[in-house]
Design an enzyme around this catalytic site. Structure first.
Site, mmCIF file in Angstrom:
data_model
loop_
_atom_site.group_PDB
_atom_site.id
_atom_site.type_symbol
_atom_site.label_atom_id
_atom_site.label_comp_id
_atom_site.label_asym_id
_atom_site.label_seq_id
_atom_site.Cartn_x
_atom_site.Cartn_y
_atom_site.Cartn_z
ATOM 1 N N SER A 65 147.816 81.603 40.351
ATOM 2 C CA SER A 65 149.383 82.029 40.468
ATOM 3 C C SER A 65 149.579 83.416 40.013
ATOM 4 C CB SER A 65 150.013 80.996 39.734
ATOM 5 O OG SER A 65 151.709 81.269 39.931
ATOM 6 N N ASP A 279 150.731 83.622 44.144
ATOM 7 C CA ASP A 279 150.319 82.578 45.034
ATOM 8 C C ASP A 279 151.675 82.513 45.864
ATOM 9 O OD1 ASP A 279 151.761 81.237 43.311
ATOM 10 O OD2 ASP A 279 150.362 79.333 43.466
ATOM 11 N N ASP A 281 154.774 81.088 45.304
ATOM 12 C CA ASP A 281 155.575 80.152 45.306
ATOM 13 C C ASP A 281 156.975 80.595 44.439
ATOM 14 O OD1 ASP A 281 154.157 80.291 42.689
ATOM 15 O OD2 ASP A 281 153.488 78.242 43.041
ATOM 16 N N GLU A 371 163.348 76.683 38.574
ATOM 17 C CA GLU A 371 162.983 77.270 37.213
ATOM 18 C C GLU A 371 163.699 78.648 37.201
ATOM 19 O OE1 GLU A 371 159.004 75.111 35.636
ATOM 20 O OE2 GLU A 371 158.687 76.629 37.152
ATOM 21 N N ASN A 373 162.175 81.273 36.334
ATOM 22 C CA ASN A 373 161.349 82.288 36.638
ATOM 23 C C ASN A 373 161.102 82.322 38.312
ATOM 24 O OD1 ASN A 373 159.756 79.987 37.846
ATOM 25 N ND2 ASN A 373 158.735 79.871 35.715
ATOM 26 N N ARG A 499 158.065 75.692 22.878
ATOM 27 C CA ARG A 499 157.467 74.782 23.393
ATOM 28 C C ARG A 499 155.846 75.206 23.575
ATOM 29 N NH1 ARG A 499 156.803 76.457 28.410
ATOM 30 N NH2 ARG A 499 155.820 74.312 29.231
ATOM 31 N N PRO A 500 154.813 74.428 23.621
ATOM 32 C CA PRO A 500 153.444 74.867 23.895
ATOM 33 C C PRO A 500 153.336 75.115 25.312
ATOM 34 C CG PRO A 500 153.685 72.491 23.655
ATOM 35 C CD PRO A 500 154.918 72.835 23.277
ATOM 36 N N SER A 501 152.811 76.198 25.894
ATOM 37 C CA SER A 501 152.538 76.600 27.358
ATOM 38 C C SER A 501 151.708 75.521 27.651
ATOM 39 C CB SER A 501 152.284 77.606 27.432
ATOM 40 O OG SER A 501 151.510 78.162 28.614
ATOM 41 N N GLY A 502 151.863 75.425 28.965
ATOM 42 C CA GLY A 502 150.884 74.389 29.702
ATOM 43 C C GLY A 502 149.854 75.015 30.427
HETATM 44 P P1 NG1 Z 1 153.811 77.212 30.955
HETATM 45 O O1 NG1 Z 1 152.989 78.187 30.675
HETATM 46 O O2 NG1 Z 1 153.853 75.733 30.791
HETATM 47 O O3 NG1 Z 1 155.425 77.665 30.260
HETATM 48 C C1 NG1 Z 1 154.553 78.472 33.310
HETATM 49 C C2 NG1 Z 1 155.953 78.488 33.566
HETATM 50 C C3 NG1 Z 1 156.512 77.044 34.352
HETATM 51 C C4 NG1 Z 1 155.496 76.773 35.363
HETATM 52 C C5 NG1 Z 1 154.041 77.136 35.057
HETATM 53 C C6 NG1 Z 1 153.472 77.005 36.312
HETATM 54 C C7 NG1 Z 1 157.873 79.760 32.259
HETATM 55 C C8 NG1 Z 1 158.220 79.793 30.893
HETATM 56 N N1 NG1 Z 1 156.718 78.487 32.449
HETATM 57 O O4 NG1 Z 1 154.324 77.099 32.516
HETATM 58 O O5 NG1 Z 1 157.842 77.098 34.559
HETATM 59 O O6 NG1 Z 1 156.164 77.843 36.741
HETATM 60 O O7 NG1 Z 1 153.997 78.312 34.671
HETATM 61 O O8 NG1 Z 1 153.183 78.259 37.150
HETATM 62 O O9 NG1 Z 1 158.079 80.347 33.018
HETATM 63 ZN ZN ZN Z 2 152.916 80.532 41.577
#
Ligand code: NG1
Ligand code: ZN
Length: 545
Positions: A65, A279, A281, A371, A373, A499-502
Site C-alpha cells: 500500500s 495500491d 484503495d 477512515e 485517511n 495506539r500502537p500501529s498495526g
Molecule cells: P496503522 O499503522 O495500524 O495505524 C494504517 C492506517 C489505517 C489503515 C492501515 C492499513 C492510520 C492512522 N492508520 O494502520 O487506517 O489504513 O494502515 O493500510 O491512517
Molecule cells: Zn492502500
C-alpha cells in the site's frame, strides 16, 4: 501423502530465516520485501486451505500500500471480497512463524482444527502492485498454491480493490459483475455515465480532475479506465510512475499526514485534485485557494458528502432505510459533530482497520464507512437493494421518487461493496459534486476541520500499549491515560489518543484542538508522555515549533 512431499520440497526454495517472527497485522503481513519470500509461499498454502474450507475462490494480494517501495506485504481476501476472518489471521501468523522443519506440522494442525477435506478443489486469485519485488513475491504465492494442488489465476498488476472485486464476482457466479478487469471498468463506467447523464451541460471545469497516482498501480489503472468514461471525466494524471518513486513525496498518505500537496502535481487555484495511495484503495481530495492556501478534503469530508447525498435521495424517494456513517478515533471531531447534530445521522466509532469499519457498516441498510485517511466505501444491504429496485420499477410511483430510485440504483453499481476503492470513490465523488452543482470549495465549507496533528513515537516494544473504547483510551502502561487526560485539559476543544500501529513499528499519537499551535503542542506533549512511560527509544520527541 504425495501432496505434503511437494509442499516440503518446494518450501526449501522459499526458506524461512531462522528466528524471524512476523505478525498478520491491520493489513496482513508488511515489512521489508527481503524478509517476505517464505511468507508469500506459506500464504499461497494457507489461501489454498481457506479455499478448500470455504469451497470458494480466495484472493491473495501482494502489496504494501502506502509504505515505501522497499517494503512489501500480503493479505488474504475471503469469498465475498472481504478481509479474511480473524481466526485465519491467527493461522496465518502461526504458519508464517513455524521454523522450516515444523512447517508440515503447522500446516497439518490447521487442516485438523478446521477439519478440511483435502480432496476438495481449491481456487486462488492472485494480484500484485507495481513494486519491483512484487513479481518475484507473487510467484512465491503461486508456488504455494500449486504445492497443495490448488488452481490459481494470476491477475498480474491490479489495484487491491480490483482483486477484491474479482473474488466477489467469481463467488457470486457473476451476479456482482464479471470477474475481469474489463468487467470492472464496464460496470463502473456504465454507472458513472448513467449518473452524469442527469446533469446536462456540465462545463469543462466540472469534467476535469487532476489525479496524483502516487507513482503506483492506481495510475496505470485510471489510465486504462479513462477511455471507458467517454469524455465524461477528463483526467490530468501526475505521478504516473514513469519517473518518480512509489509513494515518495506523493500519494494519499503523504498528503493526509503532511497536510500538503504532493510533489509533481500542477495545481491551479480552486481546481479539484485528488491523490490515490500505492495500491489505490485510498483517496483524498484537495485544492489551493486564491491566497495559495492548501485545503484538504479527507475521508471524513468524503463520508459527509456521500452520506448527505444518499440521505437526500432517500428522502426524495420516500424510502425508509437506516443510514449510518462508520468512523474511527482519527475522524476529525468537527465531522462527527456535524454528522450527528446537523445531519442527524447515526455515527459509529470502531477500531482502526477497514475490517472493523466494514463489519460495523454491514449492520445498517446503508453503511458509509471511511477512515480519515481516505479508505472507505458504501455498503447497501440486500433489503436496501431490493426496496430501491422495486421503487425504480414501480409503475405507480411519481417521477421524482423514480428518479431518486434510479440514482440510488446506479450509486449501488458505482460503489465497490467489497472494500474501499480509490477509483470507484473518485467516480462517486465526481458524480455527487456534478449532481449537486457543488464546487470543491463549497464541499469544503460544509464544516471546518479542527486543526490536528499526527506523530509517531519509537518505543522498544509497542505491544506494551493496550487500548480500549475503540482505541480512544489507554489501559496500559499505568499512568499514561491519566497523563493524556491532564494534557488535554490544558487546551480548548482538545482531544488526543495513542495506539500502537498495526503496519509500522511505532506508536501513533493523534491530537486535535482549537488552533494548529495547540494541536501541535498537545501532540508533542503526549509524544513525550509516551516516550517516558512506554519505553521510548532514540532521541526524545522535539517540539514542533
Ligand atoms: P496503522 O499503522 O495500524 O495505524 C494504517 C492506517 C489505517 C489503515 C492501515 C492499513 C492510520 C492512522 N492508520 O494502520 O487506517 O489504513 O494502515 O493500510 O491512517
Ligand atoms: Zn492502500
Amino acid at each position: 501423502m504425495a501432496q505434503f512431499q511437494d509442499v516440503s520440497q518446494k518450501s526449501t526454495l522459499h526458506p524461512k530465516p531462522t528466528g524471524l517472527v512476523l505478525q498478520y497485522g491491520t493489513a496482513g503481513f508488511r515489512t521489508n520485501a527481503k524478509q517476505l519470500d517464505h511468507i508469500m509461499y506459506r500464504m499461497g498454502l494457507l489461501a489454498t486451505l481457506r479455499s478448500k474450507k470455504t469451497k470458494a475462490t480466495i484472493g491473495v494480494m501482494v502489496t504494501a500500500s502506502h509504505n515505501p517501495e522497499e517494503d512489501n506485504g500480503v493479505k488474504l481476501i475471503d469469498p465475498m471480497g472481504e478481509m479474511v476472518t480473524p481466526a485465519w489471521e491467527g493461522y496465518a501468523t502461526q504458519l508464517a512463524n513455524a521454523e522450516q522443519e515444523d512447517l508440515l506440522t503447522a500446516l497439518k494442525d490447521i487442516i485438523e482444527r478446521e477439519a478440511i477435506n483435502m480432496n476438495q478443489e481449491a481456487n486462488v486469485f492472485v494480484g500484485k502492485d507495481t513494486r519491483s519485488s512484487s513479481a518475484r513475491l507473487s510467484q512465491a504465492v503461486l508456488d504455494g498454491v500449486s504445492a497443495l494442488g490448488g488452481h490459481s489465476k494470476d491477475y498480474g498488476l491490479v489495484t487491491t480493490p480490483q482483486l477484491h472485486y474479482m473474488v466477489c464476482c467469481q463467488n457470486t457466479q457473476g451476479r456482482y459483475g464479471e470477474a475481469t478487469v474489463e468487467g470492472y471498468y464496464h460496470k463502473l463506467s456504465q454507472a458513472f455515465i448513467q449518473l452524469t447523464k442527469n446533469v446536462p451541460n456540465r462545463t469543462d471545469d466540472q469534467k476535469h480532475l487532476s489525479v496524483d497516482g502516487a507513482n503506483g498501480i492506481g495510475a496505470l489503472k485510471v489510465r486504462e479506465m479513462e477511455g471507458h468514461l467517454k469524455g465524461e471525466l477528463q483526467i490530468s494524471l501526475f505521478n504516473d510512475g514513469t519517473s518518480g518513486k512509489l509513494n515518495h513525496q506523493c500519494g494519499a498518505d503523504h498528503v493526509k499526514v503532511q497536510q500538503k500537496a504532493p510533489t509533481g502535481i500542477e495545481m491551479n487555484t480552486g481546481e479539484r485534485c485528488c491523490s490515490f495511495d500505492g495500491d489505490a484503495d485510498r483517496i483524498v481530495y484537495y485544492y489551493s485557494d486564491s491566497a495559495g492556501q492548501f485545503h484538504l478534503l479527507d475521508g471524513d469530508k468524503i463520508a459527509t458528502l456521500i452520506s448527505t447525498f444518499l440521505k437526500e435521495l432517500l428522502t426524495q424517494a420516500g424510502l425508509d432505510l437506516k443510514i449510518a456513517v462508520v468512523q474511527t478515533a482519527y475522524a476529525n471531531g468537527s465531522s462527527t459533530h456535524y454528522l450527528e447534530d446537523t445531519m442527524k445521522v447515526i455515527v459509529i466509532c470502531t477500531k482502526t482497520g477497514v475490517k472493523h469499519l466494514h463489519h460495523a457498516a454491514q449492520e445498517f441498510d446503508i453503511g458509509v464507512y471511511f477512515e480519515a485517511n481516505g479508505h472507505g466505501t458504501v455498503l447497501f444491504s440486500k433489503t436496501a437493494e431490493q426496496k430501491i429496485q422495486q421503487l425504480a420499477k414501480d409503475p405507480n410511483s411519481n417521477d421524482e421518487r423514480k428518479r431518486s430510485a434510479l440514482l440510488l440504483q446506479n450509486t449501488i453499481n458505482l460503489s465497490n461493496q467489497t472494500v474501499g476503492d480509490a477509483i470507484s470513490d473518485m467516480l462517486l465523488i465526481e458524480t455527487i459534486l456534478a449532481i449537486k452543482g457543488m464546487t470543491v470549495q463549497q464541499w469544503d465549507t460544509i464544516y471546518t476541520d479542527l486543526p490536528n496533528r499526527q506523530l509517531k513515537v519509537k518505543v522498544s516494544d509497542r505491544r506494551v500499549i493496550d487500548t480500549t473504547d475503540a482505541e480512544r483510551r489507554v489501559v496500559s502502561p499505568a499512568g499514561l491515560q491519566e497523563a493524556i487526560d491532564s494534557l488535554v485539559k490544558k487546551f480548548r476543544r482538545a482531544r488526543s489518543f495513542v495506539r500502537p500501529s498495526g503496519t509500522e513499528d511505532v506508536v501513533r499519537v493523534y491530537s486535535e484542538a482549537e488552533t494548529q499551535e495547540s494541536a501541535d503542542d498537545l501532540a508533542h506533549e503526549v509524544s513525550l508522555a509516551v516516550y517516558r512511560l512506554a519505553g521510548g527509544v532514540g532521541d526524545e520527541p522535539k517540539p514542533l515549533h
